[in-house]
Design a protein around this motif. Structure first.
Motif, PDB file in Angstrom:
ATOM      1  N   MET A  25       0.825  -1.203   0.000  1.00  0.00           N
ATOM      2  CA  MET A  25       0.000   0.000   0.000  1.00  0.00           C
ATOM      3  C   MET A  25       0.864   1.259   0.000  1.00  0.00           C
ATOM      4  O   MET A  25       0.565   2.247  -0.669  1.00  0.00           O
ATOM      5  N   GLU A  26       1.962   1.203   0.773  1.00  0.00           N
ATOM      6  CA  GLU A  26       2.815   2.378   0.889  1.00  0.00           C
ATOM      7  C   GLU A  26       3.487   2.727  -0.442  1.00  0.00           C
ATOM      8  O   GLU A  26       3.769   3.892  -0.718  1.00  0.00           O
ATOM      9  N   ASN A  27       3.728   1.735  -1.270  1.00  0.00           N
ATOM     10  CA  ASN A  27       4.465   1.959  -2.525  1.00  0.00           C
ATOM     11  C   ASN A  27       3.572   1.980  -3.766  1.00  0.00           C
ATOM     12  O   ASN A  27       4.082   1.996  -4.882  1.00  0.00           O
ATOM     13  N   LEU A  28       2.279   1.943  -3.569  1.00  0.00           N
ATOM     14  CA  LEU A  28       1.365   2.047  -4.713  1.00  0.00           C
ATOM     15  C   LEU A  28       1.510   3.420  -5.388  1.00  0.00           C
ATOM     16  O   LEU A  28       1.635   4.439  -4.708  1.00  0.00           O
ATOM     17  N   PRO A  29       1.473   3.473  -6.720  1.00  0.00           N
ATOM     18  CA  PRO A  29       1.528   4.766  -7.415  1.00  0.00           C
ATOM     19  C   PRO A  29       0.199   5.526  -7.353  1.00  0.00           C
ATOM     20  O   PRO A  29       0.107   6.655  -7.822  1.00  0.00           O
ATOM     21  N   VAL A  30      -0.802   4.907  -6.777  1.00  0.00           N
ATOM     22  CA  VAL A  30      -2.122   5.522  -6.629  1.00  0.00           C
ATOM     23  C   VAL A  30      -2.265   6.019  -5.193  1.00  0.00           C
ATOM     24  O   VAL A  30      -1.886   5.331  -4.237  1.00  0.00           O
ATOM     25  N   ALA A  31      -2.820   7.226  -5.043  1.00  0.00           N
ATOM     26  CA  ALA A  31      -3.048   7.774  -3.698  1.00  0.00           C
ATOM     27  C   ALA A  31      -4.197   7.025  -3.025  1.00  0.00           C
ATOM     28  O   ALA A  31      -5.295   6.927  -3.583  1.00  0.00           O
TER      29      ALA A  31
END
Length: 580
Positions: A25-31
């Motif tokens: 979750m922390e590294n997803l490119p989506v906010a």
């Protein structure tokens, strides 16, 4: 004794999955954000924090709306509390909320969902580049890439709409079709980059000339269309046409060169000149055709005579399409002679024996053939038929055949001539191909290459209608023509117009200086022949020597065994019976 082993927290499967999920979750490119119903955040991933400029240590005690109001987020145009209340109402009603918002100069796609436990999950994706690309694609689909003016498809839709409005309100509508004069010359001489500069400059000037009810579009090439739908038509459209013509006169600078162009403009008015798009465009095109025929920089309005001409041209083109197959084309031959009237060759001239209109000269149907492209097929037939005929002559007289500029742009002309020479067996030295400056103006480099290849076959090349163009001297420098033909318009004014006398003297002197034989066309009187003889013009052609006739009428010249009394029966002066 049993050893006790310490267990790492990460060795627990559940803990590992939780940590892996947090890492993902922390590294997803989506906010991604998780909020309570009162707006307090429970989780914000790195993309969310970076996008909204939230510090890593954010507080769960402050609500989303309060964060925005405090300036921690991007500037918010609307009341954040009102926005959040509307969002919450939508989620409670539909369970999901989607929107595409402009935030901080970026375009963000927002997807919010109501979860069990009274939680709000929001995912937000920056789609700025995607939206820009989509807008650009949409723009290019409806606009010209170079000038960014509306294109043909967009203009057609707009014209249909404006015609419908004009019909409903019983108002007039004006359509102007515009061509840029000398554009092709600039393209050929200075290259396509110069042409692009001219078109872009014209587009900017055109936009400055438009009134509040005017529209301009680029239909392709150097053709533009204007729609004038304001009051006082066609007076307003005529005023617009004059503004456009004046704006086009200002010079354009390109790589140290000063380029000058003008406009030819055709004007048609709804409803009298056409009640739908097709009819109105046809009328405007007809007016433009008349403007271009009358000279550069001309504005012409449509009238009924143009409509009749267009109708006749379409019928003529239709009939011409099958003329060769039906055997309706034939060749007439006009003698060419030295200035003392000794015939040395013939020019082959095409005629069309139309089933209902009778025998038609080239001035009637060749322009139609060139516009439609039929001249390529006709030109091939003329060349093959003339060469075949010339091989039957007992006397090896020269044969001259005209080439159209269109033939240089379509097909392999060199291969055609070579093939016809092999097929007919005609000696290449007997064949002379006549071209006009139009061949070189369109595509100078390509035409020059073709002319050199033709000359390598052994044929001769003549420049026809010399003196009527504006850059003949540069062409003479670029290519060694074998013959110069003085246009008959100058010969017709000999001894009547001092300027014509001087022009003819100059051309003869030029040919003598360059060692290029000169042929004077249109010689009809002995007075004209005498003038040319005094000025040492080598060759002449015209009614004084003989009219264009079927070759059978000149049998005494093509067959040296013919008796002298038969020669006297020919429709040419007796002294021309001497063979070259």
């Amino acid at each position: 004794m049993t050893a006790t082993t310490a267990t790492s927290p990460l060795s627990d499967p559940l803990t590992r999955r939780v940590k892996a999920l947090e890492l993902a979750m922390e590294n997803l490119p989506v906010a991604v954000g998780l909020f309570q119903l009162d707006g307090r955040p429970l989780y914000l991933n790195r993309s969310f924090r970076d996008f909204y400029r939230v510090e890593e240590r954010w507080s769960e005690d402050i609500t989303f709306a309060e964060m925005i109001s405090s300036g921690a987020f991007w500037d918010w145009k609307n009341d954040p509390q009102v926005f959040f209340e509307r969002l919450l109402a939508t989620l409670k009603r539909d369970g999901v909320f989607e929107a595409q918002n402009d935030i901080g100069g970026r375009t963000v796609f927002i997807h919010d969902r109501l979860l069990e436990g009274d939680l709000i999950l929001t995912t937000q994706r920056d789609v700025t580049d995607q939206v820009k690309a989509e807008k650009r694609v949409s723009f290019l689909a409806s606009h010209d890439v170079l000038t960014e003016l509306p294109n043909r498809a967009t203009f057609n839709d707009t014209l249909d709409s404006r015609i419908a409005e004009a019909r409903a309100t019983r108002r007039k509508l004006s359509l102007l079709t515009v061509d840029v004069d000398r554009f092709k010359d600039i393209n050929d001489v200075f290259g396509h980059a110069a042409g692009d500069v001219v078109l872009s400059a014209m587009a900017e000037r055109f936009k400055q000339c438009l009134g509040p009810d005017d529209i301009v579009a680029r239909l392709g090439g150097d053709e533009f269309c204007f729609l004038s739908s304001g009051a006082n038509q066609p007076e307003s459209a005529n005023l617009l046409a004059r503004r456009l013509s004046e704006a086009a006169k200002a010079p354009i600078h390109f790589n140290g060169h000063t380029l000058k162009v003008g406009l030819s403009i055709g004007l048609a008015v709804y409803p009298q000149d056409g009640k739908d798009r097709a009819a109105l465009l046809n009328s405007s095109d007809a007016a433009l055709y008349r403007a271009k025929a009358e000279g550069r920089g001309v504005i012409r309005s449509f009238d009924s005579s143009m409509d009749k001409r267009m109708h006749d041209q379409r019928i003529l083109q239709r009939d011409l399409q099958g003329a060769i197959a039906r055997g309706e084309l034939e060749l007439h031959y006009q003698p060419q002679a030295t200035v003392d009237c000794t015939v040395y060759g013939f020019e082959a001239l095409v005629r069309w024996r139309h089933p209902s209109r009778g025998l038609l000269g080239p001035a009637t149907f060749v322009p139609v053939a060139e516009e439609s492209g039929l001249i390529v097929e006709i030109g091939e037939w003329v060349l093959r038929e003339a060469c075949r005929e010339a091989t039957t002559w007992q006397s090896p007289l020269k044969l001259s055949v005209n080439l159209s500029p269109v033939q240089f742009r379509h097909g392999d002309l060199v291969q055609l001539v070579h093939g016809v020479l092999l097929e007919t067996g005609l000696n290449p030295t007997r064949l002379e191909l006549e071209v006009t400056e139009g061949v070189l103006v369109r595509d100078f480099s390509r035409a020059l290459y073709t002319l050199r290849a033709l000359k390598a076959l052994g044929v001769q090349i003549a420049m026809d209608d010399f003196g009527t163009g504006y850059s003949s001297l540069s062409y003479l420098q670029a290519f060694p023509f074998d013959t110069l033909k003085i246009d008959k318009s100058f010969i017709a004014r000999l001894a009547k117009d001092h300027h014509a006398d001087e022009i003819v003297r100059a051309v003869i002197g030029l040919g003598r200086g360059l060692n290029i034989p000169v042929v004077a066309e249109g010689v009809e009187t002995d007075l004209q022949r005498s003038f040319l003889e005094r000025e040492q013009c080598q060759n002449i052609q015209g009614y004084l020597i003989g009219k264009p006739l079927p070759i059978g009428d000149y049998g005494a010249l093509t067959d040296p065994s013919t008796e002298m009394d038969e020669i006297e029966a020919q429709p040419v002066p007796r002294r021309q019976a001497r063979k070259a």
